[in-house]
Write an enzyme that holds these catalytic residues in place. Structure first.
Site, PDB file in Angstrom:
ATOM      1  N   LYS A   1      52.667  40.682  46.379  1.00  0.00           N
ATOM      2  CA  LYS A   1      51.596  41.567  45.918  1.00  0.00           C
ATOM      3  C   LYS A   1      51.902  43.021  46.255  1.00  0.00           C
ATOM      4  O   LYS A   1      51.708  43.917  45.422  1.00  0.00           O
ATOM      5  CB  LYS A   1      50.266  41.137  46.533  1.00  0.00           C
TER       6      LYS A   1
ATOM      7  N   ALA B   1      45.012  38.799  30.390  1.00  0.00           N
ATOM      8  CA  ALA B   1      43.746  39.284  29.826  1.00  0.00           C
ATOM      9  C   ALA B   1      42.873  38.195  29.227  1.00  0.00           C
ATOM     10  O   ALA B   1      41.858  38.491  28.619  1.00  0.00           O
ATOM     11  CB  ALA B   1      44.036  40.341  28.765  1.00  0.00           C
TER      12      ALA B   1
ATOM     13  N   ASP C   1      54.692  34.815  28.871  1.00  0.00           N
ATOM     14  CA  ASP C   1      55.064  34.540  30.248  1.00  0.00           C
ATOM     15  C   ASP C   1      55.836  35.771  30.715  1.00  0.00           C
ATOM     16  O   ASP C   1      56.930  36.045  30.223  1.00  0.00           O
ATOM     17  CB  ASP C   1      55.943  33.285  30.323  1.00  0.00           C
TER      18      ASP C   1
ATOM     19  N   TYR D   1      52.857  35.666  49.831  1.00  0.00           N
ATOM     20  CA  TYR D   1      51.959  36.292  48.864  1.00  0.00           C
ATOM     21  C   TYR D   1      51.893  37.801  49.086  1.00  0.00           C
ATOM     22  O   TYR D   1      51.941  38.588  48.125  1.00  0.00           O
ATOM     23  CB  TYR D   1      50.555  35.696  48.954  1.00  0.00           C
TER      24      TYR D   1
ATOM     25  N   LYS E   1      49.246  33.536  29.230  1.00  0.00           N
ATOM     26  CA  LYS E   1      49.870  32.242  28.963  1.00  0.00           C
ATOM     27  C   LYS E   1      48.908  31.242  28.326  1.00  0.00           C
ATOM     28  O   LYS E   1      49.342  30.280  27.698  1.00  0.00           O
ATOM     29  CB  LYS E   1      50.420  31.641  30.264  1.00  0.00           C
TER      30      LYS E   1
ATOM     31  N   ARG F   1      41.079  36.081  30.809  1.00  0.00           N
ATOM     32  CA  ARG F   1      39.876  35.844  31.616  1.00  0.00           C
ATOM     33  C   ARG F   1      39.802  36.862  32.752  1.00  0.00           C
ATOM     34  O   ARG F   1      40.704  37.666  32.955  1.00  0.00           O
ATOM     35  CB  ARG F   1      39.897  34.429  32.202  1.00  0.00           C
ATOM     36  N   GLY F   2      38.733  36.811  33.508  1.00  0.00           N
ATOM     37  CA  GLY F   2      38.608  37.567  34.751  1.00  0.00           C
ATOM     38  C   GLY F   2      38.742  39.078  34.620  1.00  0.00           C
ATOM     39  O   GLY F   2      38.202  39.696  33.698  1.00  0.00           O
ATOM     40  N   ILE F   3      39.471  39.663  35.554  1.00  0.00           N
ATOM     41  CA  ILE F   3      39.594  41.118  35.635  1.00  0.00           C
ATOM     42  C   ILE F   3      40.281  41.691  34.396  1.00  0.00           C
ATOM     43  O   ILE F   3      39.837  42.708  33.846  1.00  0.00           O
ATOM     44  CB  ILE F   3      40.366  41.506  36.915  1.00  0.00           C
ATOM     45  N   GLY F   4      41.348  41.053  33.957  1.00  0.00           N
ATOM     46  CA  GLY F   4      42.057  41.546  32.778  1.00  0.00           C
ATOM     47  C   GLY F   4      41.169  41.592  31.556  1.00  0.00           C
ATOM     48  O   GLY F   4      41.161  42.581  30.810  1.00  0.00           O
TER      49      GLY F   4
END
Length: 287
Positions: free
Chosen positions: A167, A13, A69, A163, A37, A15-18
């Site tokens: 995912k 959380a 983490d 990946y 982190k 940055r970005g979407i979180g």
């Protein structure tokens, strides 16, 4: 339904979407544990858990920054317990933390696969496991994974099998937990973007500045997540949602508001099923 007084635990959380999901909840007056982190500024990545916490407080919420983490089971349990103790409970878990490397198996170091698996699939499982005992005491508990629909086609795996497995593993957790937790009234859903989202991963790993301009902002996922969290948990679980289709079903019609650059066509994201039709034009905005 409002998120005022509700408590969210959001991984990744800083940055970005979180962060966008956290800020949308904060506008209602929610409590947010910022679990990530990044405690010190990074040369290529904006924001830390502390700067995100400041933004959450400024938006009207309450924040608890926690260095975490998600690969560390004991740390995950301690962080979730700390959040519930600090705010008096837990209502929503957002499994957003994720690692990415878009290389075929022949070019992927197995240590890198281990990292993606441990953060994406295993981290999601660990956070969910340790949140259950707290969530079952909430009057409208939700678990949300930022993961794709289970559209099991070769084309989604062949370019970057490691990946994709890591995912899709998050989505398999959704599939299983939705059934496992239904009797407890805990909703478990997945949310995925139709287009690329303007985040550090897009800029630094996938497409650079050009793809950033062809992306939507994280706000579209934040608004979609808000709609999920304000839905009755006992009636809305086991869903694999595409952001714009879901928002359209909730009455949203203006999707241009989420574009970074309206003059450019939107770049499609991975893992969106072929039969999922966009509720709006993906080309450049005319005029």
């Amino acid at each position: 339904m409002s998120l005022k007084g509700k408590t969210l635990f959001v991984t990744g959380a800083s940055r970005g979407i979180g962060k966008a999901i956290a800020l949308r909840a904060a506008r209602d007056g929610a409590n947010v544990a910022v679990a990530a982190k990044t405690a010190e500024p990074h040369p290529k990545l904006e924001g830390t858990i502390f700067t995100a916490a400041e933004e959450i407080e400024a938006a009207g919420g309450k924040a608890l920054p926690i260095v975490l983490d998600v690969r560390d089971d004991e740390a995950v349990k301690a962080a979730i317990d700390q959040t519930a103790a600090h705010f008096g409970g837990l209502d929503i878990l957002v499994n957003n933390a994720s690692a990415i490397q878009l290389t075929p198996l022949a070019q992927t170091d197995m240590k890198r696969f281990d990292l993606m698996h441990q953060i994406n699939t295993r981290g999601t499982m660990a956070c969910s496991k340790h949140a259950i005992d707290h969530l079952k005491n909430s009057d409208n508990p939700h678990i949300l994974m930022l993961s794709p629909p289970l559209d099991m086609q070769e084309k989604w795996f062949a370019p970057f099998t490691p990946y994709s497995i890591a995912k899709y593993g998050m989505s398999l957790v959704v599939l299983g937990l939705a059934g496992e937790l239904r009797s407890k009234g805990i909703a478990v859903n997945a949310l995925w973007p139709r287009t690329t989202i303007a985040t550090a991963a897009i800029k630094n790993i996938i497409g650079g500045d050009k793809m950033m301009q062809q992306s939507r902002t994280p706000d579209i996922l934040a608004d979609a997540a808000y709609e999920i969290f304000t839905s009755p948990a006992k009636e809305f679980s086991g869903q694999f949602l595409i952001d714009d289709t879901f928002l359209a079903s909730r009455g949203v019609s203006d999707f241009d508001q989420y574009r970074v650059d309206p003059s450019l066509a939107l770049a499609p994201d991975f893992f969106v099923p072929d039969d999922s039709k966009a509720p709006c034009d993906m080309g450049p905005v005319k005029g």
